[in-house]
Write an enzyme that holds these catalytic residues in place. Structure first.
Site, PDB file in Angstrom:
ATOM      1  N   HIS A  15       0.779  -1.209   0.106  1.00 39.87           N
ATOM      2  CA  HIS A  15      -0.031  -0.093  -0.108  1.00 39.87           C
ATOM      3  C   HIS A  15       0.949   1.201  -0.105  1.00 39.87           C
ATOM      4  O   HIS A  15       1.919   1.195   0.681  1.00 39.87           O
ATOM      5  CB  HIS A  15      -0.823  -0.005   1.450  1.00 39.87           C
ATOM      6  CG  HIS A  15      -1.732   1.125   1.418  1.00 39.87           C
ATOM      7  ND1 HIS A  15      -1.515   2.447   1.642  1.00 39.87           N
ATOM      8  CD2 HIS A  15      -3.271   1.081   0.901  1.00 39.87           C
ATOM      9  CE1 HIS A  15      -2.773   3.166   1.456  1.00 39.87           C
ATOM     10  NE2 HIS A  15      -3.631   2.299   1.173  1.00 39.87           N
ATOM     11  N   ASP A  17       0.911   4.211   1.347  1.00 37.30           N
ATOM     12  CA  ASP A  17       1.265   4.848   2.588  1.00 37.30           C
ATOM     13  C   ASP A  17       2.288   3.884   3.477  1.00 37.30           C
ATOM     14  O   ASP A  17       3.003   4.282   4.092  1.00 37.30           O
ATOM     15  CB  ASP A  17       0.130   4.985   3.372  1.00 37.30           C
ATOM     16  CG  ASP A  17      -0.971   6.229   2.981  1.00 37.30           C
ATOM     17  OD1 ASP A  17      -0.198   7.007   2.260  1.00 37.30           O
ATOM     18  OD2 ASP A  17      -2.176   5.979   3.089  1.00 37.30           O
ATOM     19  N   LYS A  18       2.037   2.695   3.254  1.00 38.49           N
ATOM     20  CA  LYS A  18       3.017   1.759   3.917  1.00 38.49           C
ATOM     21  C   LYS A  18       4.312   1.435   3.285  1.00 38.49           C
ATOM     22  O   LYS A  18       5.299   1.419   4.067  1.00 38.49           O
ATOM     23  CB  LYS A  18       2.496   0.287   4.212  1.00 38.49           C
ATOM     24  CG  LYS A  18       1.430  -0.019   5.285  1.00 38.49           C
ATOM     25  CD  LYS A  18       1.954   0.000   6.357  1.00 38.49           C
ATOM     26  CE  LYS A  18       1.185   0.918   7.601  1.00 38.49           C
ATOM     27  NZ  LYS A  18       2.039   1.306   8.655  1.00 38.49           N
ATOM     28  N   GLU A  43      10.213  11.987   6.683  1.00 39.59           N
ATOM     29  CA  GLU A  43       8.856  11.713   6.032  1.00 39.59           C
ATOM     30  C   GLU A  43       9.191  11.228   4.808  1.00 39.59           C
ATOM     31  O   GLU A  43      10.267  11.642   4.130  1.00 39.59           O
ATOM     32  CB  GLU A  43       8.024  13.008   6.286  1.00 39.59           C
ATOM     33  CG  GLU A  43       7.878  13.834   7.461  1.00 39.59           C
ATOM     34  CD  GLU A  43       7.107  13.110   8.308  1.00 39.59           C
ATOM     35  OE1 GLU A  43       6.237  11.945   7.930  1.00 39.59           O
ATOM     36  OE2 GLU A  43       6.985  13.409   9.630  1.00 39.59           O
ATOM     37  N   GLU A  56      14.030  16.045   9.389  1.00 37.84           N
ATOM     38  CA  GLU A  56      15.262  16.445  10.151  1.00 37.84           C
ATOM     39  C   GLU A  56      15.980  15.203  10.651  1.00 37.84           C
ATOM     40  O   GLU A  56      15.297  14.482  11.243  1.00 37.84           O
ATOM     41  CB  GLU A  56      15.081  17.192  11.289  1.00 37.84           C
ATOM     42  CG  GLU A  56      14.271  18.712  10.665  1.00 37.84           C
ATOM     43  CD  GLU A  56      12.689  18.502  10.412  1.00 37.84           C
ATOM     44  OE1 GLU A  56      12.387  19.065   9.246  1.00 37.84           O
ATOM     45  OE2 GLU A  56      12.298  17.901  11.212  1.00 37.84           O
ATOM     46  N   LYS A 176      -5.638  -4.771   0.799  1.00 36.55           N
ATOM     47  CA  LYS A 176      -6.414  -3.997   1.934  1.00 36.55           C
ATOM     48  C   LYS A 176      -7.284  -5.031   2.263  1.00 36.55           C
ATOM     49  O   LYS A 176      -7.837  -5.998   1.508  1.00 36.55           O
ATOM     50  CB  LYS A 176      -7.285  -2.776   1.457  1.00 36.55           C
ATOM     51  CG  LYS A 176      -6.394  -1.817   0.981  1.00 36.55           C
ATOM     52  CD  LYS A 176      -7.093  -0.385   0.721  1.00 36.55           C
ATOM     53  CE  LYS A 176      -7.627   0.370   1.848  1.00 36.55           C
ATOM     54  NZ  LYS A 176      -8.133   1.619   1.395  1.00 36.55           N
ATOM     55  N   PHE A 240      -8.067  -4.686 -10.193  1.00 38.95           N
ATOM     56  CA  PHE A 240      -7.130  -4.194  -9.445  1.00 38.95           C
ATOM     57  C   PHE A 240      -5.684  -4.276  -9.767  1.00 38.95           C
ATOM     58  O   PHE A 240      -4.971  -4.975  -9.315  1.00 38.95           O
ATOM     59  CB  PHE A 240      -7.235  -4.448  -7.779  1.00 38.95           C
ATOM     60  CG  PHE A 240      -6.473  -3.635  -6.685  1.00 38.95           C
ATOM     61  CD1 PHE A 240      -5.823  -2.647  -7.411  1.00 38.95           C
ATOM     62  CD2 PHE A 240      -6.522  -4.043  -5.345  1.00 38.95           C
ATOM     63  CE1 PHE A 240      -4.984  -1.778  -6.344  1.00 38.95           C
ATOM     64  CE2 PHE A 240      -5.821  -3.537  -4.783  1.00 38.95           C
ATOM     65  CZ  PHE A 240      -5.004  -2.256  -4.974  1.00 38.95           C
ATOM     66  N   ASP A 248      -1.867   5.640  -6.605  1.00 36.71           N
ATOM     67  CA  ASP A 248      -2.166   6.638  -5.489  1.00 36.71           C
ATOM     68  C   ASP A 248      -0.907   7.119  -4.874  1.00 36.71           C
ATOM     69  O   ASP A 248       0.129   6.280  -4.649  1.00 36.71           O
ATOM     70  CB  ASP A 248      -3.176   6.019  -4.489  1.00 36.71           C
ATOM     71  CG  ASP A 248      -3.700   6.876  -3.536  1.00 36.71           C
ATOM     72  OD1 ASP A 248      -3.667   8.378  -3.839  1.00 36.71           O
ATOM     73  OD2 ASP A 248      -4.326   6.717  -2.593  1.00 36.71           O
ATOM     74  N   ALA A 249      -0.823   8.460  -4.226  1.00 39.63           N
ATOM     75  CA  ALA A 249       0.270   8.979  -3.551  1.00 39.63           C
ATOM     76  C   ALA A 249       0.165   8.400  -2.159  1.00 39.63           C
ATOM     77  O   ALA A 249      -0.822   7.873  -1.713  1.00 39.63           O
ATOM     78  CB  ALA A 249       0.279  10.204  -3.624  1.00 39.63           C
ATOM     79  N   ARG A 254       0.196   8.148   7.424  1.00 42.39           N
ATOM     80  CA  ARG A 254      -1.245   8.224   7.236  1.00 42.39           C
ATOM     81  C   ARG A 254      -2.181   7.017   7.679  1.00 42.39           C
ATOM     82  O   ARG A 254      -3.480   6.884   7.197  1.00 42.39           O
ATOM     83  CB  ARG A 254      -1.396   8.622   6.017  1.00 42.39           C
ATOM     84  CG  ARG A 254      -1.251   9.937   5.153  1.00 42.39           C
ATOM     85  CD  ARG A 254      -1.913  10.322   4.163  1.00 42.39           C
ATOM     86  NE  ARG A 254      -1.571   9.794   2.668  1.00 42.39           N
ATOM     87  CZ  ARG A 254      -1.882   9.964   1.624  1.00 42.39           C
ATOM     88  NH1 ARG A 254      -2.290  11.155   1.309  1.00 42.39           N
ATOM     89  NH2 ARG A 254      -1.443   9.418   0.791  1.00 42.39           N
ATOM     90  N   LYS A 255      -1.630   6.075   8.215  1.00 36.57           N
ATOM     91  CA  LYS A 255      -2.395   4.838   8.537  1.00 36.57           C
ATOM     92  C   LYS A 255      -2.204   4.492  10.029  1.00 36.57           C
ATOM     93  O   LYS A 255      -2.189   3.335  10.315  1.00 36.57           O
ATOM     94  CB  LYS A 255      -1.612   3.369   7.656  1.00 36.57           C
ATOM     95  CG  LYS A 255      -2.226   3.543   6.233  1.00 36.57           C
ATOM     96  CD  LYS A 255      -3.705   3.497   6.030  1.00 36.57           C
ATOM     97  CE  LYS A 255      -4.054   3.352   4.907  1.00 36.57           C
ATOM     98  NZ  LYS A 255      -4.476   4.978   4.347  1.00 36.57           N
ATOM     99  N   LYS A 275      10.290   8.264  13.254  1.00 34.53           N
ATOM    100  CA  LYS A 275      10.750   9.091  14.352  1.00 34.53           C
ATOM    101  C   LYS A 275      11.628   8.267  15.446  1.00 34.53           C
ATOM    102  O   LYS A 275      11.269   7.027  15.693  1.00 34.53           O
ATOM    103  CB  LYS A 275       9.450   9.418  15.038  1.00 34.53           C
ATOM    104  CG  LYS A 275       8.520  10.198  14.316  1.00 34.53           C
ATOM    105  CD  LYS A 275       7.173  10.734  15.021  1.00 34.53           C
ATOM    106  CE  LYS A 275       6.274  11.581  14.139  1.00 34.53           C
ATOM    107  NZ  LYS A 275       5.066  12.065  14.750  1.00 34.53           N
ATOM    108  N   LYS A 279      11.006  11.267  20.344  1.00 32.98           N
ATOM    109  CA  LYS A 279       9.592  11.633  20.068  1.00 32.98           C
ATOM    110  C   LYS A 279       8.472  10.618  20.832  1.00 32.98           C
ATOM    111  O   LYS A 279       8.490   9.574  20.512  1.00 32.98           O
ATOM    112  CB  LYS A 279       9.367  11.477  18.492  1.00 32.98           C
ATOM    113  CG  LYS A 279       9.871  12.699  17.887  1.00 32.98           C
ATOM    114  CD  LYS A 279      11.461  12.305  17.632  1.00 32.98           C
ATOM    115  CE  LYS A 279      12.266  13.293  16.683  1.00 32.98           C
ATOM    116  NZ  LYS A 279      13.645  13.181  16.612  1.00 32.98           N
ATOM    117  N   ASP A 281       5.664  10.763  20.661  1.00 34.27           N
ATOM    118  CA  ASP A 281       4.781  10.410  19.735  1.00 34.27           C
ATOM    119  C   ASP A 281       4.788   8.764  19.526  1.00 34.27           C
ATOM    120  O   ASP A 281       3.676   8.238  19.697  1.00 34.27           O
ATOM    121  CB  ASP A 281       4.554  11.046  18.438  1.00 34.27           C
ATOM    122  CG  ASP A 281       3.768  12.267  18.506  1.00 34.27           C
ATOM    123  OD1 ASP A 281       3.216  12.618  19.487  1.00 34.27           O
ATOM    124  OD2 ASP A 281       4.037  13.126  17.395  1.00 34.27           O
TER     125      ASP A 281
END
Length: 391
Positions: A15, A17-18, A43, A56, A176, A240, A248-249, A254-255, A275, A279, A281
């Site tokens: 995918h 995003d992955k 990123e 960074e 998916k 598919f 798709d970008a 995003r997941k 990260k 961090k 998060d």
């Protein structure tokens, strides 16, 4: 009797995003392998035949970003010329926009006295709230809908990467899944429907994909939860072929619901991949999962959600909250008191307790950050101490 249905999804390694998450964490691991004190916020953006790195990094490591990116894409499986090489490990164009961490952030996080800083201890890398969740409804102490969705795609990837499997000739990396579980009085009782979409080559028929998909689903999900009323939606659009970053970008982070609890537990909003553990998060969310899982494993509750909050540069959390949703064997107040005796939530202590300054992060990316028994925050090694602390 209370009855409701809850659905969760998962996405495969291919995918978009992955793909981005995996590249970001491969960069992080490469930094930590050489310099465990690296500060990384990487990123990744992928689209068509392009990969953009931004963010960074402050590290003493010497890195070949080109090789890191191409090896990550190759491991996922975007190497087949039959994909027309739109997104291919050997031909992608890479734009590197990585810079260094802001010194204003560093002075608040570093474990050293600095002008205007109230403590010499390592502080949180940012303000924010993090959640951890655990439930006894699966062996992994995870919610059933997201675990079932992950199981389907893990099996799909295993088949795709095995040349001896007949389906490997037509399966492609993007996929998916989604599973709807019916609960009765808070307990999983049945699977109402399953959605599976997998990228494929042109030559395979839709009928063959449907037959393969249903057999795969039945092989990994509990048979007692599947009945004649369970519906299967397999490649419901019918085709598919174009997938991954060609379709798709993809972007790091995003997941976050796939990465955590499938929407069952709350989420503080911060993504994990790319990260380093300064961090909170990332490290704070791992810590909260570790604590919540040990609470449930200790028999102190059937369900538990834990929240911590931090201020940037400060070592102590600004708040800690526990909610057992009425399933606790003792009061939530007693559980919080025991948690504070057994665990330290200071960023430096989290890193030490979970041994986080290691290149372990690329292995967290696929199929949830809280589903793999080998990861340190998935261990139930504090059960005895919690029981003693409860008294």
């Amino acid at each position: 009797m209370e009855v409701f249905t809850f659905s969760s999804e998962s996405v495969g390694a291919g995918h978009p995003d992955k793909v981005a998450d995996f590249i970001s964490d491969c960069v992080l691991d490469a930094c930590l392998a050489q310099d465990p004190r690296s500060r990384v916020a990487c990123e990744t953006l992928v689209k068509d035949g392009n990969v953009v790195l931004a963010g960074e990094i402050t590290t003493s490591a010497t890195l070949d970003f080109d090789s890191i990116v191409r090896n990550a894409i190759r491991e996922i499986g975007y190497v087949d010329s039959r994909d027309d090489a739109v997104f291919h490990a050997g031909t992608v164009k890479i734009l590197n926009l990585l810079g260094q961490q802001s010194p204003d952030i560093a002075q608040g996080v570093d474990a050293a006295a600095a002008s205007g800083k109230s403590t010499a201890e390592q502080g949180a890398g940012d303000q924010g709230i993090m959640f951890g969740y655990a439930t006894d409804e699966t062996p992994e102490l995870m919610p059933a809908p997201v675990m079932f969705a992950h199981r389907i795609l893990r099996k799909l990837e295993e088949i795709r990467k095995n040349p001896a499997e007949p389906a490997a000739r037509w399966l492609r990396p993007d996929c998916k899944s989604q599973v709807a579980v019916r609960y009765e009085n808070g307990v999983p009782a049945a699977i109402e429907n399953v959605v599976l979409s997998t990228q494929h080559t042109e030559e395979v028929s839709h009928a063959e994909i449907v037959k393969f998909g249903e057999a795969l689903i039945r092989s990994v999900l509990p048979a007692e939860f599947i009945s004649s009323e369970t519906k299967f939606f397999i490649n419901p659009t019918g085709k598919f072929v174009i997938g991954g970053p060609n379709g798709d970008a993809g972007l790091t982070g995003r997941k976050i619901i796939v990465d955590t609890y499938g929407g069952v537990g709350r989420h503080g909003g911060g993504a994990f991949s790319g990260k380093d553990p300064s961090k909170v998060d990332r490290s704070g969310a791992y810590m909260c999962r570790w604590v919540a899982k040990n609470i449930v494993a200790a028999g102190l509750a059937k369900r538990c959600e834990l929240q911590v909050a931090y201020a940037i540069g400060e070592p102590e959390p600004t708040s800690i909250h526990v909610d057992t949703f009425g399933t606790g064997t003792v009061s939530d107040e007693k559980i919080i008191a025991a948690v504070k005796k057994v665990f330290s939530f200071k960023p430096a202590a989290i890193i030490k307790q979970l041994d986080l300054l290691r290149p372990i992060y690329a292995g967290t990316v696929q199929y949830g950050h809280f589903t793999k028994s080998e990861l340190p925050w998935e261990q139930t090694d504090k059960v005895c101490e919690l029981k003693v602390a409860i008294g």
